[in-house]
Write a protein that holds these residues in place. Structure first.
Motif, mmCIF file in Angstrom:
data_model
loop_
_atom_site.group_PDB
_atom_site.id
_atom_site.type_symbol
_atom_site.label_atom_id
_atom_site.label_comp_id
_atom_site.label_asym_id
_atom_site.label_seq_id
_atom_site.Cartn_x
_atom_site.Cartn_y
_atom_site.Cartn_z
ATOM 1 N N GLU A 11 0.843 -1.188 0.000
ATOM 2 C CA GLU A 11 0.000 0.000 0.000
ATOM 3 C C GLU A 11 0.880 1.240 0.000
ATOM 4 O OE1 GLU A 11 -3.326 -0.033 -0.185
ATOM 5 O OE2 GLU A 11 -3.456 -2.217 -0.065
ATOM 6 N N ALA A 16 4.081 2.898 5.751
ATOM 7 C CA ALA A 16 4.208 1.529 5.230
ATOM 8 C C ALA A 16 5.675 1.133 5.098
ATOM 9 C CB ALA A 16 3.484 1.399 3.895
ATOM 10 N N ASP A 70 0.297 -3.689 5.350
ATOM 11 C CA ASP A 70 0.493 -2.909 4.123
ATOM 12 C C ASP A 70 1.008 -3.743 2.958
ATOM 13 O OD1 ASP A 70 -0.015 -0.279 5.414
ATOM 14 O OD2 ASP A 70 1.794 -0.823 6.526
#
Length: 164
Positions: A11, A16, A70
Motif C-alpha cells: 500500500e 508503510a 500494508d
C-alpha cells in the motif's frame, strides 16, 4: 548466506515503508539495498530489497513481511529467472591523458557522460551490481570524487508478474 532480491507490492500509505524497514531492524536482519516508488496504480508502491541469508532466514523474512498489513504481495525474484538493474552516477577527476582513457572505459561499459568540465566527468551507468563494481575497479587510476547508486531493482522474466 545467499544474496536474495525480494520484490514487494505494498500500500502506498504513510508509514508503510517504515513498518517494513522496522521489521528488519527488530529482527537484526540486514538490508543491503532498498528501492521504492509508486506503481502505475498510485495506491500501490513497489519495493525491491536485497538481503542475504540461508533458506530458513529468507523463509522467516518472507513470513514476517506477509504479516505486515500494508504488504499486498511479495516474491523472491532470485527464485526464478529475473532481470536486475542498478543505476550509478559517478564523478571522476580526469586530466591530461586520463581523459581519453576514461572515455574508452565508459564506452566499453556502455555508460554515458552526462556532464563534464575541464577536469571532471560525471558518468551514468546502468547494469548489474557486478558490472558497476567492475567499472569502479577499471577506474583504479582515477580519483573518484563522488558516487551515487540507486540500489537494485528487478522484474521476473517472461509472463510472470508481481500484480494483484
Amino acid at each position: 548466506m545467499r544474496r536474495r532480491i525480494i520484490a514487494i507490492l505494498m500500500e502506498n500509505e504513510p508509514g508503510a515503508l517504515s513498518r517494513v524497514v522496522g521489521l528488519f531492524s527488530q529482527r537484526n536482519y540486514n538490508i543491503d539495498s532498498l528501492t521504492v516508488a509508486p506503481t502505475e496504480d498510485q495506491s500501490l508502491s513497489r519495493l525491491t530489497l536485497i538481503t542475504s541469508g540461508d533458506e530458513a532466514r529468507i523463509e522467516q523474512i518472507t513470513k514476517h513481511l506477509n504479516k505486515i498489513i500494508d504488504v499486498v504481495k511479495l516474491v523472491d525474484l532470485t527464485g526464478g529467472a529475473h532481470i536486475e538493474r542498478e543505476l550509478m552516477l559517478i564523478k571522476i577527476k580526469a586530466t591530461g591523458g586520463q581523459r581519453a582513457e576514461v572515455l574508452r572505459t565508459v564506452e566499453i561499459f556502455r555508460g554515458q557522460v552526462v556532464d563534464q568540465t575541464s577536469t571532471t566527468y560525471s558518468i551514468q551507468l546502468t547494469g548489474t551490481t557486478e558490472k558497476l563494481d567492475g567499472f569502479l575497479a577499471a577506474l583504479h587510476d582515477c580519483k573518484i570524487l563522488e558516487v551515487a547508486r540507486t540500489g537494485v531493482t528487478g522484474l521476473s522474466r517472461g509472463t510472470k508478474v508481481l500484480a494483484i
